[in-house]
Scaffold this motif. Structure first.
Motif, short mmCIF file in Angstrom:
data_model
loop_
_atom_site.label_atom_id
_atom_site.label_comp_id
_atom_site.label_asym_id
_atom_site.label_seq_id
_atom_site.Cartn_x
_atom_site.Cartn_y
_atom_site.Cartn_z
N GLY A 55 0.80 -1.21 0.00
CA GLY A 55 0.00 0.00 0.00
C GLY A 55 0.84 1.27 0.00
O GLY A 55 0.40 2.30 -0.52
N ARG A 56 2.04 1.19 0.57
CA ARG A 56 2.95 2.34 0.59
C ARG A 56 3.83 2.39 -0.66
O ARG A 56 4.68 3.26 -0.77
N HIS A 57 3.64 1.43 -1.56
CA HIS A 57 4.50 1.30 -2.74
C HIS A 57 5.96 1.14 -2.30
O HIS A 57 6.87 1.67 -2.93
N ASP A 58 6.12 0.40 -1.23
CA ASP A 58 7.44 0.24 -0.61
C ASP A 58 7.83 -1.23 -0.53
O ASP A 58 8.71 -1.61 0.23
N LEU A 59 7.14 -2.07 -1.33
CA LEU A 59 7.37 -3.51 -1.22
C LEU A 59 8.79 -3.88 -1.62
O LEU A 59 9.44 -4.69 -0.95
N THR A 60 9.28 -3.27 -2.69
CA THR A 60 10.64 -3.58 -3.14
C THR A 60 11.66 -3.16 -2.09
O THR A 60 12.59 -3.92 -1.75
N THR A 61 11.49 -1.97 -1.55
CA THR A 61 12.41 -1.47 -0.52
C THR A 61 12.32 -2.33 0.73
O THR A 61 13.33 -2.64 1.36
N GLY A 62 11.10 -2.72 1.09
CA GLY A 62 10.91 -3.51 2.30
C GLY A 62 11.52 -4.89 2.22
O GLY A 62 11.81 -5.49 3.25
N LEU A 63 11.69 -5.41 1.02
CA LEU A 63 12.27 -6.74 0.86
C LEU A 63 13.75 -6.69 0.48
O LEU A 63 14.42 -7.73 0.43
N LYS A 64 14.25 -5.50 0.22
CA LYS A 64 15.64 -5.36 -0.20
C LYS A 64 16.55 -5.28 1.02
O LYS A 64 16.28 -4.56 1.97
N THR A 65 17.65 -6.04 0.98
CA THR A 65 18.60 -5.99 2.08
C THR A 65 20.01 -6.24 1.56
O THR A 65 20.21 -7.01 0.62
N SER A 66 20.95 -5.58 2.17
CA SER A 66 22.36 -5.81 1.86
C SER A 66 23.06 -6.55 3.00
O SER A 66 24.27 -6.77 2.95
N ASN A 67 22.28 -6.93 4.02
CA ASN A 67 22.87 -7.55 5.19
C ASN A 67 21.99 -8.69 5.71
O ASN A 67 21.44 -8.62 6.82
N PRO A 68 21.82 -9.77 4.92
CA PRO A 68 20.95 -10.87 5.35
C PRO A 68 21.41 -11.53 6.65
O PRO A 68 20.58 -11.93 7.47
N LEU A 69 22.71 -11.63 6.85
CA LEU A 69 23.20 -12.24 8.09
C LEU A 69 22.87 -11.36 9.30
O LEU A 69 22.60 -11.88 10.39
N GLY A 70 22.89 -10.06 9.09
CA GLY A 70 22.50 -9.16 10.17
C GLY A 70 21.05 -9.36 10.58
O GLY A 70 20.72 -9.34 11.77
N HIS A 71 20.17 -9.56 9.59
CA HIS A 71 18.76 -9.81 9.89
C HIS A 71 18.58 -11.17 10.56
O HIS A 71 17.73 -11.32 11.44
N LEU A 72 19.36 -12.16 10.12
CA LEU A 72 19.27 -13.48 10.74
C LEU A 72 19.69 -13.41 12.21
O LEU A 72 19.03 -13.98 13.08
N TRP A 73 20.74 -12.68 12.48
CA TRP A 73 21.22 -12.52 13.85
C TRP A 73 20.18 -11.78 14.68
O TRP A 73 19.88 -12.16 15.82
N ARG A 74 19.60 -10.72 14.12
CA ARG A 74 18.55 -9.98 14.82
C ARG A 74 17.35 -10.89 15.10
O ARG A 74 16.74 -10.85 16.16
N GLY A 75 17.00 -11.73 14.10
CA GLY A 75 15.89 -12.65 14.28
C GLY A 75 16.15 -13.68 15.35
O GLY A 75 15.25 -13.99 16.15
N LEU A 76 17.37 -14.21 15.39
CA LEU A 76 17.71 -15.22 16.39
C LEU A 76 17.61 -14.63 17.80
O LEU A 76 17.06 -15.26 18.72
N ILE A 77 18.13 -13.42 17.98
CA ILE A 77 18.06 -12.77 19.29
C ILE A 77 16.61 -12.46 19.63
O ILE A 77 16.14 -12.73 20.75
N GLY A 78 15.88 -11.91 18.65
CA GLY A 78 14.50 -11.51 18.91
C GLY A 78 13.58 -12.68 19.19
O GLY A 78 12.72 -12.60 20.06
N VAL A 79 13.76 -13.78 18.47
CA VAL A 79 12.88 -14.93 18.69
C VAL A 79 13.16 -15.56 20.06
O VAL A 79 12.25 -16.07 20.73
N THR A 80 14.40 -15.49 20.51
CA THR A 80 14.73 -15.97 21.86
C THR A 80 14.05 -15.10 22.91
O THR A 80 13.47 -15.61 23.88
#
Length: 305
Positions: A55-80
């Protein structure tokens, strides 16, 4: 309506929804394992977040990342963090979990100094110390070897551990926001949390009955909406203005805890919560005085991690 007032209203709405979401998770806690609750909370938030990005026309930006490992690490900490929070909700009253959870911003100050080299002077450290005293007051009645209170003691330890991991998640988000969009942080947290939660399948997931399924799916949807609201709030108001409204969660938790679960707050819990909230507000005020920017990081963080 002024931009600041719109930000405040969005922030308060997100706080209400997060407390309602926690109550829904708590209602299922006697039968549903924490890992399964984490999955529902994360997975059913994703469609809401994707529709918002579209709806914000931000889907491409929202899925774009240059740091997938950073998100994985954030997810691991957050899910714990989320798993410990949900486990605590099954063992402690909702207001008590909320009050202890206010220790996370205090620990973030400490971790920011240790892990990011942030300068923390005497004023903020004194506020942190006072806040931790408040947390000690809240949990002191739970620190007993009495068999009748062992479950509550374990619950308090779970929530304290969740605060540690939530603080670490905040540190990781501060690293991510330097190059990543908040929308990407929000989406990939839900995605990685869903996948990581599936790893708990061998530890006894159940097939939810219709009532449990509605509560679990509803918790995920409300969590997604609340995350959108809190992210949007920081587009309209400064972090220093909006952050104190996090503590409105205490009032909503007291009302919902009493009305839904018949939970009557104790004097130590209320006294400790008052000290922790005062310390948190002082830290936020000091950060605003120093001009520290926390808005984007706060927008990417849920109360569970």
């Amino acid at each position: 309506m002024s931009s600041a007032l719109r930000g405040i209203l969005l922030k308060l709405a997100s706080v209400v929804l997060f407390v309602v979401m926690s109550a829904m998770i708590k209602a299922t806690a006697p039968e549903v394992p924490p890992g399964e609750a984490v999955f529902f909370r994360s997975f059913f938030a994703m469609p809401v977040i994707l529709v918002w990005l579209w709806g914000r026309h931000d889907l491409t930006t929202g899925l774009k990342t240059s740091n997938p490992l950073g998100h994985l690490w954030r997810g691991l900490i957050g899910v714990t963090a989320m798993g410990f929070t949900f486990a605590g909700l099954g063992l402690l009253p909702l207001p008590e979990v909320t009050a202890i959870g206010f220790a996370a911003p205090l620990l973030t100050v400490i971790f920011g100094a240790v892990l990011l080299g942030e300068k923390v002077r005497m004023f903020r450290m004194s506020a942190v110390a006072a806040g931790l005293v408040g947390v000690s007051i809240i949990i002191w009645p739970r620190l007993s070897v009495d068999a009748a209170t062992q479950a509550a003691t374990l619950g308090a330890m779970f929530v304290l551990l969740s605060c540690v991991f939530r603080a670490l998640a905040q540190i990781q988000i501060r690293r991510l926001v330097a190059k990543e969009e908040t929308s990407a942080i929000v989406f990939y947290f839900s995605l990685t949390s869903s996948l990581l939660a599936l790893l708990t399948l061998p530890w006894g997931w159940i097939v939810p009955d219709p009532k449990q399924a509605v509560l679990l799916v509803g918790a995920g949807v409300l969590g997604g909406i609340a995350q959108i609201l809190i992210t949007s709030a920081y587009r309209f108001g400064e972090a220093g203005l909006l952050a104190p409204f996090d503590y409105a969660a205490m009032l909503f938790a007291l009302v919902i805890g009493y009305a839904v679960f018949g939970e009557v707050p104790t004097a130590p819990m209320l006294a400790g919560a008052a000290i922790v909230i005062a310390a948190g507000v002082l830290i936020i005020w000091r950060e605003r005085q120093l001009g520290l920017k926390r808005g984007r990081a706060r927008a990417g963080l849920t109360p569970q991690g």
